[in-house]
Design a protein around this motif. Structure first.
Motif, PDB file in Angstrom:
ATOM      1  N   UNK A 293      22.633  46.516  43.740  1.00  0.00           N
ATOM      2  CA  UNK A 293      23.729  47.367  43.443  1.00  0.00           C
ATOM      3  C   UNK A 293      24.157  47.859  42.212  1.00  0.00           C
ATOM      4  N   UNK A 294      23.870  46.769  41.143  1.00  0.00           N
ATOM      5  CA  UNK A 294      24.289  46.956  39.960  1.00  0.00           C
ATOM      6  C   UNK A 294      23.501  48.353  39.082  1.00  0.00           C
ATOM      7  N   UNK A 295      22.392  48.535  39.909  1.00  0.00           N
ATOM      8  CA  UNK A 295      21.625  49.742  39.397  1.00  0.00           C
ATOM      9  C   UNK A 295      22.308  51.055  39.604  1.00  0.00           C
ATOM     10  N   UNK A 296      23.206  50.945  40.508  1.00  0.00           N
ATOM     11  CA  UNK A 296      23.776  52.511  40.935  1.00  0.00           C
ATOM     12  C   UNK A 296      25.187  52.794  39.835  1.00  0.00           C
ATOM     13  N   UNK A 297      25.252  51.777  38.830  1.00  0.00           N
ATOM     14  CA  UNK A 297      26.244  52.002  37.721  1.00  0.00           C
ATOM     15  C   UNK A 297      27.529  52.321  38.098  1.00  0.00           C
ATOM     16  N   UNK A 298      27.989  52.091  39.638  1.00  0.00           N
ATOM     17  CA  UNK A 298      29.300  52.369  40.378  1.00  0.00           C
ATOM     18  C   UNK A 298      29.896  51.204  40.043  1.00  0.00           C
ATOM     19  N   UNK A 300      32.863  50.270  41.702  1.00  0.00           N
ATOM     20  CA  UNK A 300      33.233  49.731  42.817  1.00  0.00           C
ATOM     21  C   UNK A 300      31.973  48.863  43.298  1.00  0.00           C
ATOM     22  N   UNK A 301      30.829  49.401  43.517  1.00  0.00           N
ATOM     23  CA  UNK A 301      29.818  48.513  43.916  1.00  0.00           C
ATOM     24  C   UNK A 301      29.458  47.449  42.871  1.00  0.00           C
ATOM     25  N   UNK A 302      29.740  47.435  41.780  1.00  0.00           N
ATOM     26  CA  UNK A 302      29.423  46.379  40.821  1.00  0.00           C
ATOM     27  C   UNK A 302      30.408  45.399  40.921  1.00  0.00           C
ATOM     28  N   UNK A 303      31.813  45.601  41.367  1.00  0.00           N
ATOM     29  CA  UNK A 303      32.804  44.752  41.854  1.00  0.00           C
ATOM     30  C   UNK A 303      32.465  43.983  43.021  1.00  0.00           C
ATOM     31  N   UNK A 304      31.789  44.506  44.146  1.00  0.00           N
ATOM     32  CA  UNK A 304      31.366  44.243  45.235  1.00  0.00           C
ATOM     33  C   UNK A 304      30.051  43.113  44.876  1.00  0.00           C
ATOM     34  N   UNK A 305      29.315  43.685  44.268  1.00  0.00           N
ATOM     35  CA  UNK A 305      27.941  42.869  43.902  1.00  0.00           C
ATOM     36  C   UNK A 305      28.396  41.756  43.112  1.00  0.00           C
ATOM     37  N   UNK A 306      29.415  41.723  42.241  1.00  0.00           N
ATOM     38  CA  UNK A 306      29.790  40.480  41.529  1.00  0.00           C
ATOM     39  C   UNK A 306      30.524  39.374  42.500  1.00  0.00           C
ATOM     40  N   UNK A 307      31.136  39.789  43.398  1.00  0.00           N
ATOM     41  CA  UNK A 307      31.778  38.757  44.606  1.00  0.00           C
ATOM     42  C   UNK A 307      30.755  38.496  45.467  1.00  0.00           C
ATOM     43  N   UNK A 308      29.741  39.380  45.950  1.00  0.00           N
ATOM     44  CA  UNK A 308      28.881  38.929  46.747  1.00  0.00           C
ATOM     45  C   UNK A 308      27.806  37.936  46.119  1.00  0.00           C
ATOM     46  N   UNK A 309      27.548  38.056  44.751  1.00  0.00           N
ATOM     47  CA  UNK A 309      26.488  37.234  44.160  1.00  0.00           C
ATOM     48  C   UNK A 309      27.039  35.791  43.820  1.00  0.00           C
ATOM     49  N   UNK A 310      28.493  35.920  43.659  1.00  0.00           N
ATOM     50  CA  UNK A 310      29.069  34.599  43.636  1.00  0.00           C
ATOM     51  C   UNK A 310      29.178  33.765  44.808  1.00  0.00           C
ATOM     52  N   UNK A 311      29.332  34.333  45.688  1.00  0.00           N
ATOM     53  CA  UNK A 311      29.239  33.660  47.114  1.00  0.00           C
ATOM     54  C   UNK A 311      27.946  33.315  47.435  1.00  0.00           C
ATOM     55  N   UNK A 495      30.405  64.999  45.135  1.00  0.00           N
ATOM     56  CA  UNK A 495      29.002  65.593  44.651  1.00  0.00           C
ATOM     57  C   UNK A 495      28.332  64.474  43.603  1.00  0.00           C
ATOM     58  N   UNK A 496      29.345  64.317  42.680  1.00  0.00           N
ATOM     59  CA  UNK A 496      28.813  63.392  41.683  1.00  0.00           C
ATOM     60  C   UNK A 496      28.315  61.966  42.100  1.00  0.00           C
ATOM     61  N   UNK A 497      28.979  61.482  43.103  1.00  0.00           N
ATOM     62  CA  UNK A 497      28.737  60.236  43.483  1.00  0.00           C
ATOM     63  C   UNK A 497      27.437  60.160  44.371  1.00  0.00           C
ATOM     64  N   UNK A 498      27.136  61.403  44.994  1.00  0.00           N
ATOM     65  CA  UNK A 498      25.802  61.491  45.940  1.00  0.00           C
ATOM     66  C   UNK A 498      24.701  61.611  44.762  1.00  0.00           C
ATOM     67  N   UNK A 499      24.916  62.434  43.931  1.00  0.00           N
ATOM     68  CA  UNK A 499      23.851  62.834  42.769  1.00  0.00           C
ATOM     69  C   UNK A 499      23.508  61.393  42.215  1.00  0.00           C
ATOM     70  N   UNK A 500      24.580  60.594  41.825  1.00  0.00           N
ATOM     71  CA  UNK A 500      24.321  59.313  41.268  1.00  0.00           C
ATOM     72  C   UNK A 500      23.610  58.348  41.958  1.00  0.00           C
ATOM     73  N   UNK A 501      23.996  58.493  43.277  1.00  0.00           N
ATOM     74  CA  UNK A 501      23.245  57.636  44.343  1.00  0.00           C
ATOM     75  C   UNK A 501      21.758  57.905  44.505  1.00  0.00           C
ATOM     76  N   UNK A 502      21.451  59.074  44.478  1.00  0.00           N
ATOM     77  CA  UNK A 502      20.053  59.618  44.815  1.00  0.00           C
ATOM     78  C   UNK A 502      19.318  59.310  43.326  1.00  0.00           C
ATOM     79  N   UNK A 503      19.810  59.493  42.342  1.00  0.00           N
ATOM     80  CA  UNK A 503      19.072  59.359  41.076  1.00  0.00           C
ATOM     81  C   UNK A 503      18.756  57.902  40.725  1.00  0.00           C
ATOM     82  N   UNK A 504      19.762  57.264  41.128  1.00  0.00           N
ATOM     83  CA  UNK A 504      19.268  55.564  40.933  1.00  0.00           C
ATOM     84  C   UNK A 504      18.893  55.012  42.067  1.00  0.00           C
TER      85      UNK A 504
END
Length: 702
Positions: A293-298, A300-311, A495-504
């Protein structure tokens, strides 16, 4: 090393349990405050074009939060209503923090519904207000609006909707966690044959979740913590801790049954050395999936990845320390494994069927998963907005009333910003071109701006972030202008979120595939088995997403699940499901493969059936644990279906479907069928000209 850890947990069992109890108590007392310290995190990276445009707009022409009120239930020309609205509107204008009020009676703007029985009032707050101050002023404004003499008054807007999202997320987590814990407790007590045996996995789950909440509370002072990260913690923490506990308990029961005279310390050493290895590999695989998830540079996803990784880390630690310590204390209360008078378990029966017809079963199972994934060809993605709130939500009811009852409802436009004066060469022609573009409903050029800047609000046809609006974003950004055209607004953000996801996405896939493939290679010493596992997990994910399109986009079964579809999936859902489903599928994959590898190492390849016997023996031994774990984690995820947020329902339903498909179709049919088809080639690795021969356990240990 793991065997030594098992012996240490026996020697220090009381200390370990006391330490975990203290952590759980601290987490229960102080960890709950994390709900009050969560933040709404911008889903776009700071360098996204829409985010850059919005930051520039906030600097040049800041706008305050807006509240929208629908006053309805009586004729809009009623003298009593006009008098009441006028009095309240002037009262609101005097509230400190209110910038502007627009209504049908005091500003001259005719904002009347088509049936002449409702009118709109919009209130803009001062831009400089902090979030807390804006909510305080919004409360004052709402209280005043509710004093209007009308049968029904609905109040909404982005600020209030966001607050409802936060509150609903906390309620969903509380309801989902409570229901899941009760249902899982009953299930485990029944299936494991005793109160202590059933509650032991829940003790590990509570320890992992409360420890994570305590850690998140501390981190909230340094880093932003999302309310959705809290939901991730409860969802993953309960599921993983229960899975790992069941694996350790089942292995301990088997070791004790095989050697009843062995000392307890030695039984725990064997348990942690075998099942603990699977727990460690599984936890590492899930953590690697979350790292993707951290690869997406998002943010919100980074916050979820942090909580998920901790648990994940804490659930793994609990599985390797707390569970063996609890087993050491309560081992006499753990019943012996139940004998199966009715023959092998579900997975063993499915595996036997698959091995008798491997080619047909493999083709049928793979084809079935592909058929379930077919709706993905019609998928639409969007950012969850007010439509993702429960139908009883006032913010959602306000939005729906404005859209259904007014010819020109308030809509958030696309905002075009050009660093050039309105009268600069080419600028008048630019605005004329924008007005003539397909998909443009209206254009409003702003005035009273700093010199050298032009800003226009472009109202798109249809939904604010629908496909036509997103196509319009691309057209606006491609326009020839004296300076680059910056575009902000919901469609630009999507649009930018979709492009960021597809690129990453390729990088995220590479991280997850390489990491999990490497872990499975270390576990199995095979190249083929990890590649097959990844391919089967991808099939499970695609089938799950296809089901979600049918349910949440098309509305199949919406009445049963208690929601109204809004025509799209949340953009983050596939990403979260990718890491959750991929990680938890690896959970069961590791449980099975670890046992299959043990059985393979015990055999010598004296005939071609050695591989099939090892596979069937491994599935027969691990199948009951996996079936019980799947039922338990399925209940955990279904607990979140009871929540009100559609995005949370998507994750709950998606994970329940993924677990069901994984345990039945994939683990029960596809895995044994493909392993039978490949035979000893399953265990091939580079450096050998022929498939690897199984070795004895003594040779392995040497």
């Amino acid at each position: 090393m793991l065997a030594g850890l098992g012996r240490a947990m026996y020697v220090r069992r009381v200390v370990v349990v006391v330490v975990w109890a203290a952590v759980a108590l601290a987490g229960a007392v102080f960890g709950g405050s994390v709900y009050d310290r969560t933040q709404s995190i911008d889903p776009l990276p700071a360098d996204a074009p829409a985010a850059v445009a919005q930051d520039r707009l906030d600097t040049l022409a800041p706008e305050g939060e807006r509240l929208v009120a629908v006053v309805s239930g009586r004729e809009v020309g009623s003298i009593e209503l006009i008098t009441s609205v006028t009095r309240i509107v002037y009262e609101i204008r005097a509230v400190n923090g209110v910038k502007e009020v627009d209504d049908s009676y005091t500003t001259g703007n005719r904002r009347i519904s088509t049936d002449q029985r409702a009118s709109l009032i919009t209130v803009e707050l001062q831009p400089a207000l902090s979030d807390d101050d804006a909510l305080r002023v919004a409360g004052q404004v709402s209280d005043a609006l509710r004093r209007i003499d009308a049968p029904e008054i609905l109040i909404g807007g982005a600020l209030l909707a966001e607050q409802e999202f936060n509150d609903q997320a906390v309620r969903d987590a509380a309801v989902g966690e409570s229901v899941a814990l009760v249902c899982v407790a009953v299930l485990l007590i029944v299936l494991l044959g005793g109160l202590v045996a059933g509650l032991l996995p829940l003790a590990a789950a509570l320890g992992a979740v409360t420890a994570t909440l305590l850690t998140l509370t501390g981190l909230a002072g340094l880093l932003p913590v999302s309310e959705y990260a809290v939901n991730v913690v409860t969802l993953l923490g309960i599921g993983l801790a229960v899975d790992y506990s069941l694996l350790m308990i089942a292995r301990f029961q088997q070791e004790r049954a095989a050697d009843p005279r062995a000392p307890l310390a030695e039984l725990l050493a064997r348990t942690v050395a075998t099942a603990g290895r699977a727990v460690l590999v599984s936890g590492s695989a899930v953590a690697a999936a979350l790292a993707g998830l951290l690869a997406f540079a998002d943010p919100l996803l980074a916050a979820m990845a942090m909580g998920g990784a901790l648990v994940v880390v804490l659930a793994t630690v609990a599985g390797l320390t707390l569970v063996p310590a609890l087993i050491a204390i309560a081992h006499r209360r753990l019943p012996a494994p139940r004998t199966r008078s009715r023959g092998p378990g579900l997975l063993a029966r499915l595996a036997g069927f698959a091995q008798r017809r491997p080619r047909g079963v493999a083709l049928t199972a793979a084809a079935g998963l592909l058929v379930l994934s077919a709706p993905l060809f019609f998928v639409e993605f969007g950012n969850s907005d007010v439509r993702a709130l429960p139908t009883t939500s006032e913010s959602r009811r306000t939005y729906e009333a404005t859209q259904a009852r007014f010819d020109d409802p308030p809509r958030q436009p696309l905002t075009v910003l050009v660093e050039a004066a309105p009268d600069a060469p080419g600028m008048p022609q630019l605005f004329d071109t924008i007005e003539r573009m397909p998909g443009v409903s209206d254009v409003f050029v702003r005035s009273d701006l700093p010199p050298g800047v032009s800003i226009a609000d472009v109202v798109p046809d249809g939904a604010e972030d629908g496909r036509p609006a997103r196509q319009l974003v691309a057209g606006l950004r491609a326009l020839a202008a004296p300076a680059p055209v910056l575009v902000a607004g919901p469609a630009a953000e999507l649009t930018d979120a979709g492009r960021s996801v597809s690129e990453r996405l390729p990088l995220a896939l590479a991280i997850v595939v390489v990491a999990t493939g490497a872990l499975l290679f270390l576990l199995t010493r095979s190249v083929i088995v990890p590649l097959k596992a990844i391919a089967m997990n991808v099939l499970t994910l695609l089938a799950t997403l296809g089901v979600l399109v049918a349910v949440f986009q098309w509305g199949w079964g919406a009445a049963v699940l208690g929601f109204e579809p809004w025509g799209a999936l949340d953009l983050t859902t596939p990403l979260l499901l990718f890491v959750f489903a991929f990680g938890l599928s690896m959970d069961y994959e590791v449980f099975l493969l670890a046992r299959i590898k043990e059985e393979w190492d015990r055999r010598t390849a004296t005939d071609a059936a050695a591989n099939d016997r090892a596979v069937l023996a491994g599935i027969t031994a691990a199948g009951p644990v996996i079936t019980t774990a799947a039922l338990a984690i399925g209940l955990v995820f279904l607990g979140f279906v009871l929540g009100g947020l559609v995005a949370v329902k998507e994750i709950g339903v998606g994970m329940a479907v993924a677990v069901l498909l994984d345990v039945t179709v994939v683990r029960g049919l596809l895995l044994p069928a493909t392993m039978s088809l490949l035979g000893r080639w399953n265990w091939w690795r580079p450096g050998r000209r022929t498939p690897a021969e199984p070795r004895s356990l003594a040779a392995d240990r040497a």
